[in-house]
Design an enzyme around this catalytic site. Structure first.
Site, PDB file in Angstrom:
ATOM      1  CB  THR A 347      23.599 -28.966  95.240  1.00  0.00           C
ATOM      2  OG1 THR A 347      23.991 -29.341  93.915  1.00  0.00           O
ATOM      3  CG2 THR A 347      22.126 -29.178  95.400  1.00  0.00           C
ATOM      4  CG  ASP A 348      26.796 -26.612  99.185  1.00  0.00           C
ATOM      5  OD1 ASP A 348      26.905 -25.527  98.621  1.00  0.00           O
ATOM      6  OD2 ASP A 348      26.071 -26.797 100.173  1.00  0.00           O
ATOM      7  CB  SER A 373      31.678 -33.480  98.658  1.00  0.00           C
ATOM      8  OG  SER A 373      31.263 -32.757  99.780  1.00  0.00           O
ATOM      9  NE  ARG A 374      30.722 -27.531  93.090  1.00  0.00           N
ATOM     10  CZ  ARG A 374      29.478 -27.660  92.660  1.00  0.00           C
ATOM     11  NH1 ARG A 374      28.481 -27.272  93.421  1.00  0.00           N
ATOM     12  NH2 ARG A 374      29.220 -28.176  91.488  1.00  0.00           N
ATOM     13  CB  VAL A 375      31.359 -27.267 101.642  1.00  0.00           C
ATOM     14  CG1 VAL A 375      31.287 -26.022 100.792  1.00  0.00           C
ATOM     15  CG2 VAL A 375      30.014 -27.952 101.687  1.00  0.00           C
TER      16      VAL A 375
END
Lengths: 512, 133
Positions: A347-348, A373-375
């Site tokens: 997941t991102d 939250s990476r993006v």
């Protein structure tokens, strides 16, 4: 009556009298939702296999002289020697807007007693995820309505954000609150005059849950008017493992229809831990080699191929999106177990919920340090980013200092101020179930916190103060909220208006 | 009990012993195999072994036969035409096994190996029923 006759006549005209060719086999063993079938020499992987009594299965294991078929639905009448037949079709489910507002099983058949679903299209449950070229970066937000998430762990359309935590820590609540928030935004947007408004349709996939819990979730969505934008795919604990295995892929196919038709959809997989357990059960019955924790070797692929289907498509490819919120249940907070680490790596980002925080009354029980939250930050609304940017850092500093502050009473002014601010942020982020906040209200509250307008309020009064300020904005400052919602960025003018409004509220709240 | 890979391998060897020089199933050889099995039964899994062996025999037989079921009259010319067409399709000689099956209502159903070619009225009705569901 004449309608039925017309339908029968039309079907008779459509039925071909040409010779039907099929590949057949016989059941050699059937148990635990899996049939071993000899013959079926031309069966394809994932092909639908037909059994007597309108039972269907999916060919999973293709061996030299036998096919392992997972049975879908009630199959207790099947016995050794019964004939099985290939259908030439891959397992597919009905898709489209006709399914909105309905609860369906893993094969897309209604289970809510509201009659048949007149879907016009079917999509295969297994489909290759979009490649690199048709994808686009995540740049539009999904408003969860949960202030802590929107401010610190923003989620974008097309993102895969994991919700992870022990049992009873509020994982499903975050997902259902997001669906309710999207429904509220949809209603407002569709009623408004914004031609560029893009509603988000939701799909909630319940895997291996108690039927009572699923009924409660559906009732909650109905009570908040969210069912009309939602499809619920049900594979309860009472359903056989094959239905639980298929359900997320079926839900994903329904979500893909929205994405491939230029719309936005959100899918919740509740939860993938039980999905992995169902797949382990099937794999062991099919005698596939067991690996770590007795899961089969392809358990990573099981989830990666599912979650990769969530994407944001570029304009040439319809500009649709499918956002995935998978849920994973951990055991005693161990998020380094096999399935949690697998899904974390796919997941991102993840929203990590903690039992201790939940028991302390911090709800949502977000662990800010482990959540990421990476993006999503590139998709975050600018106004929220302006006011919420420093909050995560302040909260992380608070958590670190709070641990040390327990041992000593002499604190310097700066530490004390960090602790005071942190305690107030935690109170501000406490939010009841099914009460998502609109973006503009979140901005106003976060702006007040960011600029120290809550500093003079006692920590024990913070929840009351935040509710009072929200009420004040909603009742007397609708024009200001409207401007924030429209501009989506805080300029000097808006900040001035916010300051004036919050100061006015401070005077009234202080007088209470 | 599901056949283990070892049982399957034994059943395959027994099948090989049951075939004649042309690769067709020989009744005498199959009986001989069963007699030897009776005299020297394996310590475990005889029942499963026999069932697996029977399944393999049946599967092998169906590949060399054209099992034709019909409802109503099927004249010799039509039967020969059907058989020729099937032999051309599979590129091998097929032994016809013809039976009457009133459940088909009308028409013919032919089976070679795992493949079934159904041109019966019963199957058309079944298709219609499924499309109306």
């Amino acid at each position: 009556m004449s309608d039925i006759l017309e339908q029968i006549k039309a079907e008779i005209a459509r039925v071909s009298s040409a010779t039907q060719q099929a590949n057949v086999g016989r059941i050699t063993a059937v148990a635990d939702g899996v049939a071993h079938v000899s013959g079926l020499s031309r069966a394809m992987s994932n092909e639908m296999i037909s059994f007597p009594g309108d039972v269907f299965g999916m060919a999973l294991n293709l061996e030299e002289d036998e096919v392992g078929v997972v049975l879908l639905g009630e199959a207790s009448h099947l016995k050794e020697g019964d004939e099985a037949k290939t259908t030439g079709k891959l397992l597919s489910v009905p898709v489209g807007k006709e399914l909105l507002g309905r609860a369906v099983d893993a094969l897309g058949r209604p289970v809510d007693g509201k009659g048949p679903i007149a879907a016009k299209e079917n999509y295969p449950v297994e489909r290759i995820a979009p490649g690199i070229l048709p994808r686009k970066s995540v740049d539009q937000p999904i408003q969860t309505g949960i202030m802590a998430v929107d401010a610190m762990i923003p989620i974008g359309r097309g993102q895969r954000e994991l919700i992870i935590g022990d049992r009873s820590t509020g994982k499903t609540t975050i997902a259902t609150d997001t669906i309710i928030s999207q429904a509220a935004i949809n209603k407002k947007g569709i009623a408004g005059d914004d031609k560029n408004f893009r509603p988000v349709y939701s799909i909630y996939v319940a895997i291996g849950q108690k039927s009572a819990n699923i009924a409660r979730t559906i009732a909650l969505l109905e009570a908040h008017g969210a069912m009309q934008y939602t499809i619920v795919v049900v594979a309860s604990a009472a359903d056989n493992p094959s239905s639980q295995y298929i359900a997320p892929y079926a839900g994903c196919a329904m979500g893909e229809w929205f994405m491939r038709n230029g719309m936005d959809a959100l899918i919740v997989y509740d939860d993938l831990s039980k999905h992995a357990v169902a797949y382990r059960q099937i794999s062991l019955i099919l005698k596939r080699p067991a690996g770590r924790e007795a899961y089969p070797g392809d358990v990573f692929y099981l989830h990666s191929r599912l979650l990769e289907r969530a994407a944001r498509m570029r304009e040439q490819d319809g500009n649709g999106s499918l956002t995935a919120l998978p849920i994973i249940e951990t055991q005693a907070g161990d998020f380094s177990a096999y399935i949690p680490t697998n899904v974390i790596s796919i997941t991102d980002g993840q929203i990590y919920l903690e039992t201790d925080l939940f028991n302390q009354g911090v709800r949502p029980a977000l662990n800010v340090g482990l959540s990421v939250s990476r993006v999503g930050s590139s998709a975050q609304t600018k106004a929220v980013k302006q006011v919420g940017g420093k909050i995560k850092l302040q909260l992380a500093q608070y958590r670190e200092l709070a641990a040390f502050a327990q041992f000593g009473s002499d604190l310097d002014a700066r530490t004390k101020s960090t602790l005071d601010r942190g305690a107030r942020i935690i109170e501000l982020f406490k939010q009841p179930v099914a009460a998502p906040k609109p973006m503009e209200v979140e901005v106003a509250l976060l702006w007040a916190m960011h600029n120290g307008h809550f500093d003079k309020i006692a920590v024990k009064d913070m929840i009351r103060a935040a509710a009072s300020l929200e009420e004040y904005f909603k009742s007397t400052q609708t024009a200001l909220l409207g401007k924030i919602a429209e501009k989506k960025v805080l300029d000097d003018g808006l900040e001035g208006e916010l300051k004036a409004a919050v100061e006015q509220w401070s005077r009234t709240f202080g007088a209470e | 009990m599901v056949a283990t890979p070892a049982i399957k391998a034994t059943a395959r060897r027994l099948l090989a012993l049951s075939l004649d020089e042309q690769g067709a199933v020989s009744a005498e050889r199959a009986l001989e195999v069963i007699k030897v099995l009776e005299a020297n039964p394996p310590k475990r899994g005889l029942r499963v072994l026999l069932k697996t062996y029977a399944t393999y025999l049946e599967s092998h037989l169906t590949k060399t036969q054209a099992r034709i079921e019909h409802a109503g009259n099927l004249d010799a010319a039509a039967l020969q035409e059907l058989l020729t067409s099937l032999e051309q399709r599979y590129n091998r000689k097929l032994e016809p096994v013809v039976t009457e099956n009133p459940a088909l209502i009308a028409g013919v159903r032919a089976r070679v190996g795992d493949d079934v070619f159904d041109n019966s009225f019963a199957s058309t009705l079944q298709t219609l029923r499924q499309s109306l569901q």
